[in-house]
Design a protein around this motif. Sequence first.
Motif, PDB file in Angstrom:
ATOM      1  N   MET A   1       3.556  -1.698 -12.506  1.00 49.81           N
ATOM      2  CA  MET A   1       4.357  -1.022 -11.545  1.00 49.81           C
ATOM      3  C   MET A   1       5.031  -2.572 -10.704  1.00 49.81           C
ATOM      4  O   MET A   1       4.120  -3.203 -10.106  1.00 49.81           O
ATOM      5  N   ASN A   2       6.094  -2.130 -10.679  1.00 44.36           N
ATOM      6  CA  ASN A   2       6.896  -3.045  -9.687  1.00 44.36           C
ATOM      7  C   ASN A   2       7.191  -2.426  -8.426  1.00 44.36           C
ATOM      8  O   ASN A   2       7.812  -1.401  -8.263  1.00 44.36           O
ATOM      9  N   PRO A  25      -1.209  -4.705 -10.721  1.00 41.31           N
ATOM     10  CA  PRO A  25      -2.069  -4.698 -11.601  1.00 41.31           C
ATOM     11  C   PRO A  25      -2.126  -3.386 -11.961  1.00 41.31           C
ATOM     12  O   PRO A  25      -2.240  -2.542 -11.143  1.00 41.31           O
ATOM     13  N   ALA A  26      -2.493  -2.785 -13.147  1.00 36.07           N
ATOM     14  CA  ALA A  26      -2.702  -1.547 -13.399  1.00 36.07           C
ATOM     15  C   ALA A  26      -3.492  -0.556 -12.746  1.00 36.07           C
ATOM     16  O   ALA A  26      -3.055   0.548 -12.494  1.00 36.07           O
ATOM     17  N   PRO A  27      -4.730  -0.825 -12.417  1.00 36.93           N
ATOM     18  CA  PRO A  27      -5.604   0.099 -11.755  1.00 36.93           C
ATOM     19  C   PRO A  27      -5.077   0.446 -10.233  1.00 36.93           C
ATOM     20  O   PRO A  27      -5.655   1.303  -9.653  1.00 36.93           O
ATOM     21  N   LEU A  28      -4.171  -0.234  -9.480  1.00 39.28           N
ATOM     22  CA  LEU A  28      -3.874   0.168  -8.168  1.00 39.28           C
ATOM     23  C   LEU A  28      -3.011   1.428  -8.205  1.00 39.28           C
ATOM     24  O   LEU A  28      -1.964   1.418  -8.808  1.00 39.28           O
ATOM     25  N   ALA A  29      -3.279   2.515  -7.518  1.00 37.79           N
ATOM     26  CA  ALA A  29      -2.553   3.587  -7.682  1.00 37.79           C
ATOM     27  C   ALA A  29      -2.070   4.108  -6.198  1.00 37.79           C
ATOM     28  O   ALA A  29      -1.384   4.978  -5.934  1.00 37.79           O
ATOM     29  N   GLY A  32      -3.665   2.403   0.066  1.00 39.78           N
ATOM     30  CA  GLY A  32      -4.913   2.047   0.201  1.00 39.78           C
ATOM     31  C   GLY A  32      -5.428   0.952  -0.464  1.00 39.78           C
ATOM     32  O   GLY A  32      -6.091  -0.040  -0.157  1.00 39.78           O
ATOM     33  N   GLU A  33      -5.484   1.357  -1.815  1.00 39.61           N
ATOM     34  CA  GLU A  33      -5.850   0.388  -2.717  1.00 39.61           C
ATOM     35  C   GLU A  33      -4.876  -0.832  -2.795  1.00 39.61           C
ATOM     36  O   GLU A  33      -5.695  -2.233  -3.084  1.00 39.61           O
ATOM     37  N   LEU A  34      -3.932  -0.898  -2.525  1.00 41.37           N
ATOM     38  CA  LEU A  34      -2.847  -1.929  -2.586  1.00 41.37           C
ATOM     39  C   LEU A  34      -3.409  -2.877  -1.196  1.00 41.37           C
ATOM     40  O   LEU A  34      -3.437  -4.013  -1.363  1.00 41.37           O
ATOM     41  N   ARG A  35      -3.525  -2.356  -0.127  1.00 40.97           N
ATOM     42  CA  ARG A  35      -3.752  -2.874   1.014  1.00 40.97           C
ATOM     43  C   ARG A  35      -5.308  -3.742   0.681  1.00 40.97           C
ATOM     44  O   ARG A  35      -5.451  -4.890   1.065  1.00 40.97           O
ATOM     45  N   ALA A  36      -6.049  -3.073   0.196  1.00 41.46           N
ATOM     46  CA  ALA A  36      -7.501  -3.845  -0.260  1.00 41.46           C
ATOM     47  C   ALA A  36      -7.112  -4.994  -1.387  1.00 41.46           C
ATOM     48  O   ALA A  36      -8.002  -5.971  -1.059  1.00 41.46           O
ATOM     49  N   TRP A  37      -6.634  -4.566  -2.038  1.00 42.35           N
ATOM     50  CA  TRP A  37      -5.907  -5.636  -2.994  1.00 42.35           C
ATOM     51  C   TRP A  37      -5.139  -6.845  -2.334  1.00 42.35           C
ATOM     52  O   TRP A  37      -5.566  -7.946  -2.676  1.00 42.35           O
ATOM     53  N   LEU A  38      -4.443  -6.572  -1.434  1.00 40.56           N
ATOM     54  CA  LEU A  38      -3.824  -7.642  -0.800  1.00 40.56           C
ATOM     55  C   LEU A  38      -4.825  -8.653   0.278  1.00 40.56           C
ATOM     56  O   LEU A  38      -4.705  -9.530   0.315  1.00 40.56           O
ATOM     57  N   ILE A  39      -5.780  -7.944   0.746  1.00 36.96           N
ATOM     58  CA  ILE A  39      -6.606  -8.314   1.533  1.00 36.96           C
ATOM     59  C   ILE A  39      -7.555  -9.334   0.687  1.00 36.96           C
ATOM     60  O   ILE A  39      -7.814 -10.476   1.110  1.00 36.96           O
ATOM     61  N   ALA A  69       0.298   7.809  -3.008  1.00 40.36           N
ATOM     62  CA  ALA A  69       0.236   7.573  -4.462  1.00 40.36           C
ATOM     63  C   ALA A  69       1.557   6.551  -4.374  1.00 40.36           C
ATOM     64  O   ALA A  69       2.601   6.739  -3.994  1.00 40.36           O
ATOM     65  N   LEU A  70       1.236   5.237  -5.018  1.00 42.74           N
ATOM     66  CA  LEU A  70       2.342   4.092  -5.355  1.00 42.74           C
ATOM     67  C   LEU A  70       3.161   4.758  -6.549  1.00 42.74           C
ATOM     68  O   LEU A  70       2.565   5.496  -7.341  1.00 42.74           O
TER      69      LEU A  70
END
Length: 85
Positions: A1-2, A25-29, A32-39, A69-70
């Motif tokens: 996903m872009n 990456p595929a599992p980010l939905a 909040g998950e995006l923020r955690a991934w960026l951290i 949702a993203l």
Amino acid sequence: MNITLRFFASVRETLGTSQESLTLPAPLATVGELRAWLIGRGGAWSEALAEGRSLRMACNQIMCDADTALTEACEVAFFPPVTGG
């Protein structure tokens, strides 16, 4: 996903950039998950987006929370709370 990330005020200053285009990456939905991934990038990212830090988030220019949702080609923004004066 872009997606497109936008950063404002002190978040922008800490990261040294105002925006980034990114393929997730595929599992980010969710935002909040995006923020955690960026951290997880560490350094300035973990400082600017830390969980304990008061931040506002928007998805496609609408205020949102971590459960939003993203979607493909969405724009996610992070910024500190705004106060009046």
